[in-house]
Design a protein around this motif. Structure first.
Motif, PDB file in Angstrom:
ATOM      1  N   GLY A 236      94.084 139.247 -42.329  1.00  0.00           N
ATOM      2  CA  GLY A 236      93.020 139.428 -41.116  1.00  0.00           C
ATOM      3  C   GLY A 236      92.484 140.265 -40.727  1.00  0.00           C
ATOM      4  O   GLY A 236      92.707 141.163 -41.426  1.00  0.00           O
ATOM      5  N   MET A 237      91.848 140.549 -39.529  1.00  0.00           N
ATOM      6  CA  MET A 237      91.112 141.632 -39.018  1.00  0.00           C
ATOM      7  C   MET A 237      92.587 142.473 -37.998  1.00  0.00           C
ATOM      8  O   MET A 237      93.358 142.376 -37.905  1.00  0.00           O
ATOM      9  N   PRO A 238      91.844 143.459 -38.381  1.00  0.00           N
ATOM     10  CA  PRO A 238      93.119 144.532 -38.043  1.00  0.00           C
ATOM     11  C   PRO A 238      92.942 144.087 -36.498  1.00  0.00           C
ATOM     12  O   PRO A 238      92.417 143.786 -35.627  1.00  0.00           O
ATOM     13  N   LYS A 239      94.226 144.817 -35.727  1.00  0.00           N
ATOM     14  CA  LYS A 239      94.183 145.137 -34.490  1.00  0.00           C
ATOM     15  C   LYS A 239      93.446 145.134 -33.047  1.00  0.00           C
ATOM     16  O   LYS A 239      93.220 146.555 -34.249  1.00  0.00           O
ATOM     17  N   MET A 240      93.566 145.106 -31.706  1.00  0.00           N
ATOM     18  CA  MET A 240      92.712 145.894 -31.463  1.00  0.00           C
ATOM     19  C   MET A 240      93.429 147.191 -30.790  1.00  0.00           C
ATOM     20  O   MET A 240      92.998 148.515 -31.618  1.00  0.00           O
ATOM     21  N   SER A 241      94.552 147.657 -31.472  1.00  0.00           N
ATOM     22  CA  SER A 241      95.642 148.822 -31.418  1.00  0.00           C
ATOM     23  C   SER A 241      95.520 149.606 -32.123  1.00  0.00           C
ATOM     24  O   SER A 241      95.749 151.351 -32.800  1.00  0.00           O
ATOM     25  N   GLU A 242      94.443 148.830 -33.965  1.00  0.00           N
ATOM     26  CA  GLU A 242      94.069 149.969 -35.150  1.00  0.00           C
ATOM     27  C   GLU A 242      92.450 149.590 -35.272  1.00  0.00           C
ATOM     28  O   GLU A 242      91.948 149.942 -35.852  1.00  0.00           O
ATOM     29  N   ASN A 243      91.654 149.578 -34.176  1.00  0.00           N
ATOM     30  CA  ASN A 243      90.842 150.041 -33.709  1.00  0.00           C
ATOM     31  C   ASN A 243      89.802 149.065 -34.521  1.00  0.00           C
ATOM     32  O   ASN A 243      88.401 149.360 -34.849  1.00  0.00           O
ATOM     33  N   ARG A 244      89.788 147.515 -33.718  1.00  0.00           N
ATOM     34  CA  ARG A 244      89.380 146.588 -34.397  1.00  0.00           C
ATOM     35  C   ARG A 244      87.664 146.605 -33.822  1.00  0.00           C
ATOM     36  O   ARG A 244      86.844 145.949 -33.732  1.00  0.00           O
ATOM     37  N   GLY A 245      87.698 147.892 -32.915  1.00  0.00           N
ATOM     38  CA  GLY A 245      86.822 147.451 -31.711  1.00  0.00           C
ATOM     39  C   GLY A 245      85.935 146.332 -30.857  1.00  0.00           C
ATOM     40  O   GLY A 245      86.692 145.115 -30.839  1.00  0.00           O
ATOM     41  N   ASN A 246      85.106 147.044 -31.085  1.00  0.00           N
ATOM     42  CA  ASN A 246      84.318 144.954 -30.679  1.00  0.00           C
ATOM     43  C   ASN A 246      83.726 143.758 -30.996  1.00  0.00           C
ATOM     44  O   ASN A 246      83.368 143.241 -30.791  1.00  0.00           O
ATOM     45  N   PHE A 247      84.852 143.853 -32.014  1.00  0.00           N
ATOM     46  CA  PHE A 247      83.804 142.677 -33.535  1.00  0.00           C
ATOM     47  C   PHE A 247      84.331 140.833 -32.777  1.00  0.00           C
ATOM     48  O   PHE A 247      82.706 140.836 -33.221  1.00  0.00           O
ATOM     49  N   LEU A 248      85.318 140.830 -32.038  1.00  0.00           N
ATOM     50  CA  LEU A 248      85.125 139.554 -31.387  1.00  0.00           C
ATOM     51  C   LEU A 248      84.331 139.490 -30.648  1.00  0.00           C
ATOM     52  O   LEU A 248      83.104 137.902 -30.059  1.00  0.00           O
ATOM     53  N   THR A 249      83.716 139.242 -29.543  1.00  0.00           N
ATOM     54  CA  THR A 249      82.552 139.787 -28.738  1.00  0.00           C
ATOM     55  C   THR A 249      81.284 139.875 -29.399  1.00  0.00           C
ATOM     56  O   THR A 249      80.197 138.360 -29.507  1.00  0.00           O
ATOM     57  N   ASN A 250      81.192 140.756 -30.623  1.00  0.00           N
ATOM     58  CA  ASN A 250      79.807 141.310 -31.081  1.00  0.00           C
ATOM     59  C   ASN A 250      79.514 140.103 -31.951  1.00  0.00           C
ATOM     60  O   ASN A 250      78.856 139.364 -32.293  1.00  0.00           O
ATOM     61  N   ALA A 251      81.300 139.721 -32.991  1.00  0.00           N
ATOM     62  CA  ALA A 251      80.487 138.264 -33.526  1.00  0.00           C
ATOM     63  C   ALA A 251      80.070 136.684 -32.593  1.00  0.00           C
ATOM     64  O   ALA A 251      79.424 136.778 -33.685  1.00  0.00           O
ATOM     65  N   THR A 252      80.707 137.051 -31.907  1.00  0.00           N
ATOM     66  CA  THR A 252      80.429 135.799 -31.315  1.00  0.00           C
ATOM     67  C   THR A 252      79.177 136.335 -31.205  1.00  0.00           C
ATOM     68  O   THR A 252      78.355 134.754 -30.473  1.00  0.00           O
ATOM     69  N   MET A 253      78.558 137.268 -29.905  1.00  0.00           N
ATOM     70  CA  MET A 253      77.518 136.452 -29.517  1.00  0.00           C
ATOM     71  C   MET A 253      76.329 136.784 -30.613  1.00  0.00           C
ATOM     72  O   MET A 253      75.027 136.384 -30.214  1.00  0.00           O
ATOM     73  N   LEU A 254      76.615 137.686 -32.277  1.00  0.00           N
ATOM     74  CA  LEU A 254      75.174 136.927 -33.182  1.00  0.00           C
ATOM     75  C   LEU A 254      75.737 136.298 -33.661  1.00  0.00           C
ATOM     76  O   LEU A 254      74.319 135.882 -33.974  1.00  0.00           O
ATOM     77  N   ALA A 255      76.951 134.709 -33.984  1.00  0.00           N
ATOM     78  CA  ALA A 255      76.801 133.630 -34.143  1.00  0.00           C
ATOM     79  C   ALA A 255      75.398 132.570 -33.097  1.00  0.00           C
ATOM     80  O   ALA A 255      75.313 131.738 -33.158  1.00  0.00           O
ATOM     81  N   ILE A 256      76.061 133.402 -32.173  1.00  0.00           N
ATOM     82  CA  ILE A 256      74.707 132.917 -30.747  1.00  0.00           C
ATOM     83  C   ILE A 256      73.716 132.384 -30.822  1.00  0.00           C
ATOM     84  O   ILE A 256      73.145 132.067 -30.739  1.00  0.00           O
ATOM     85  N   GLY A 257      73.337 134.154 -31.071  1.00  0.00           N
ATOM     86  CA  GLY A 257      71.770 134.352 -31.443  1.00  0.00           C
ATOM     87  C   GLY A 257      71.140 133.650 -32.543  1.00  0.00           C
ATOM     88  O   GLY A 257      70.263 132.672 -32.767  1.00  0.00           O
ATOM     89  N   GLN A 258      72.025 134.224 -33.471  1.00  0.00           N
ATOM     90  CA  GLN A 258      72.059 132.766 -34.377  1.00  0.00           C
ATOM     91  C   GLN A 258      71.633 130.788 -34.648  1.00  0.00           C
ATOM     92  O   GLN A 258      70.675 130.925 -34.848  1.00  0.00           O
ATOM     93  N   LEU A 259      72.505 130.385 -34.046  1.00  0.00           N
ATOM     94  CA  LEU A 259      72.999 129.121 -34.141  1.00  0.00           C
ATOM     95  C   LEU A 259      72.400 128.476 -32.620  1.00  0.00           C
ATOM     96  O   LEU A 259      71.825 127.693 -32.542  1.00  0.00           O
ATOM     97  N   SER A 260      71.552 129.387 -32.169  1.00  0.00           N
ATOM     98  CA  SER A 260      70.655 129.443 -30.242  1.00  0.00           C
ATOM     99  C   SER A 260      69.337 128.679 -31.138  1.00  0.00           C
ATOM    100  O   SER A 260      68.934 128.148 -30.902  1.00  0.00           O
ATOM    101  N   LYS A 261      68.667 129.141 -32.554  1.00  0.00           N
ATOM    102  CA  LYS A 261      67.474 129.131 -33.377  1.00  0.00           C
ATOM    103  C   LYS A 261      67.903 127.394 -33.729  1.00  0.00           C
ATOM    104  O   LYS A 261      66.599 127.356 -33.790  1.00  0.00           O
ATOM    105  N   ASN A 262      68.703 126.471 -33.693  1.00  0.00           N
ATOM    106  CA  ASN A 262      68.584 124.940 -33.363  1.00  0.00           C
ATOM    107  C   ASN A 262      68.203 124.686 -32.999  1.00  0.00           C
ATOM    108  O   ASN A 262      68.771 124.648 -31.860  1.00  0.00           O
ATOM    109  N   LYS A 263      66.627 123.806 -32.738  1.00  0.00           N
ATOM    110  CA  LYS A 263      66.752 122.949 -31.630  1.00  0.00           C
ATOM    111  C   LYS A 263      67.084 121.942 -31.440  1.00  0.00           C
ATOM    112  O   LYS A 263      66.980 121.482 -29.470  1.00  0.00           O
ATOM    113  N   GLU A 264      68.733 121.652 -32.258  1.00  0.00           N
ATOM    114  CA  GLU A 264      69.780 120.040 -31.916  1.00  0.00           C
ATOM    115  C   GLU A 264      70.064 120.525 -31.328  1.00  0.00           C
ATOM    116  O   GLU A 264      71.362 119.827 -30.241  1.00  0.00           O
ATOM    117  N   GLY A 265      70.252 122.232 -30.682  1.00  0.00           N
ATOM    118  CA  GLY A 265      71.889 122.346 -30.314  1.00  0.00           C
ATOM    119  C   GLY A 265      72.549 123.262 -31.325  1.00  0.00           C
ATOM    120  O   GLY A 265      72.862 123.013 -32.299  1.00  0.00           O
TER     121      GLY A 265
END
Length: 382
Positions: A236-265
């Motif tokens: 598992g990823m580190p806890k927030m209290s163990e300095n995971r930082g913005n992984f969840l938000t940043n990884a999610t937005m990275l995924a959206i940026g990549q997947l949004s390129k697909n014309k079918e959605g």
């Protein structure tokens, strides 16, 4: 004849009789009749039928997140809770096929494949037969798919969207299925199940052979057009209290940026995995920190969806964990204390929030399998 049409017919007859009393139609009656005709042809049912289906669907799962967990975002968050931005709210019943209280594997299989199955099952029915997942179904239609989690990517919830195993504990078998799955983007922990396996295999070269770019050190800021495999922790990823930082938000937005390129959605599942772990540990601080991190990610997703205009955002949970409650601290009604009644899961219903095209379908009370039914329905393009 439907009741609303019958009522409309009666009202129309009354208007006609009123009109016949006059040699010419009074302006007031003309206005009433005009409004009535407009309302008749633009009825709620007509609007519903004409509702545009979403091009993209983002399903965010707060593992173990019940109503009290959600409520903590109101009291312990320095910023306004993003749950307040939703207008459509429903309730999901979470029992598995054989138990009143579900686990994450059976709960996620209900979302991913639309069936009730036994606790511990990943993508299989009660007879241990593989069932098609929403990822497998929509990939045939050219829709891009992604997974993000703060657990291992082979943990129960993400695994249910691509794997078929009789036990959620079969991590190495699940990892092998991910390598050849239809997933286009995944980010989380679980590196050891790809590189330090009992069978001695290293699955990273197989991922690269299957057109994945593999990242094992840090979350990249920019990515190529290829599929993305991001494995940043042994388990598992580190806890927030163990300095995971913005992984969840940043990884999610990275995924959206990549997947949004697909014309079918695209379809993206994002899990706030460790809300559940805080509940199991009866650690209120752990739970709340993870919940607020999940809330922040919801906010980023809603911001994208509002700009995009073609994205449906769904937020729910597989079950509640810990019997978490927010009670007065030592009788002081101005101080809230998080407390627990169990270190396991509970049978309480969990909320479902929806925002975007076709969000109204998610109101009401229903079985967790209904999430799959609606996902499948909405993936059918007009």
């Amino acid at each position: 004849m439907h009741l609303n049409l019958f009522i409309a017919f009666v009202v129309l007859l009354i208007l006609i009789f009123e009109i016949l009393k006059f040699d010419r139609m009074p302006s007031s009656l003309f206005k009433i009749l005009s409004c009535f005709i407009i309302c008749l042809f633009v009825s709620p049912s007509s609007i519903s039928q004409a509702q545009k289906k979403p091009k993209n669907i983002i399903l965010l799962i707060g593992d173990g997140m019940g109503l009290s967990e959600i409520s903590s975002s109101l009291y312990f968050n320095e910023k306004p809770s993003n749950f307040l931005r939703f207008n459509t709210v429903g309730l999901s019943m979470t029992s598995s096929s054989k138990e009143l209280i579900t686990d994450s594997a059976a709960g996620a299989t209900a979302f991913a494949s639309g069936i009730k199955t036994y606790n511990g099952a990943v993508g299989v029915d009660e007879n241990m037969q593989a069932v098609e997942t929403i990822v497998e179904y929509i990939s045939k239609k050219g829709i891009a798919t992604g997974l993000v989690a703060t657990s291992s990517i082979v943990h129960a919830t993400p695994a249910a969207f691509y794997a078929h195993q009789e036990s959620r504990r079969m991590y190495e078998e699940i990892a092998a299925e991910l390598v050849t799955s239809d997933i286009d983007f995944f980010a989380g922990g679980g590196l050891q199940f790809f590189t330090h396996r009992e069978d001695g295999q290293n699955l990273l070269p197989q991922l690269e052979k299957n057109n994945f770019v593999v990242h094992t050190d840090v979350l990249p800021k920019k990515i190529s057009e290829k599929k993305q495999a991001i494995l940043l922790a042994p388990d598992g990823m580190p806890k927030m209290s163990e300095n995971r930082g913005n992984f969840l938000t940043n990884a999610t937005m990275l995924a959206i940026g990549q997947l949004s390129k697909n014309k079918e959605g695209f379809f993206l599942m994002v899990e706030g995995s460790q809300i559940d772990w805080g509940g199991h540990a009866n650690d209120a601080d752990y739970l709340i920190n993870e919940l607020i991190d999940f809330d922040k990610t919801i906010g980023a997703v809603l911001d994208f969806a509002e700009r995009n205009g073609e994205t449906l955002v769904i937020v729910t949970a597989d079950h509640e964990t810990g019997g978490f409650s927010l009670s007065a601290e030592e009788g002081n009604y101005n101080k809230i204390l998080g407390s627990f009644s169990t270190n396991g899961h509970t049978a309480t219903m969990v909320p479902v929030f929806a925002q975007g095209p076709s969000e109204e379908l998610f109101g009401g009370i229903y079985q967790n399998t209904n999430i799959f039914t609606l996902l499948k329905q909405l993936s059918e393009k007009k």
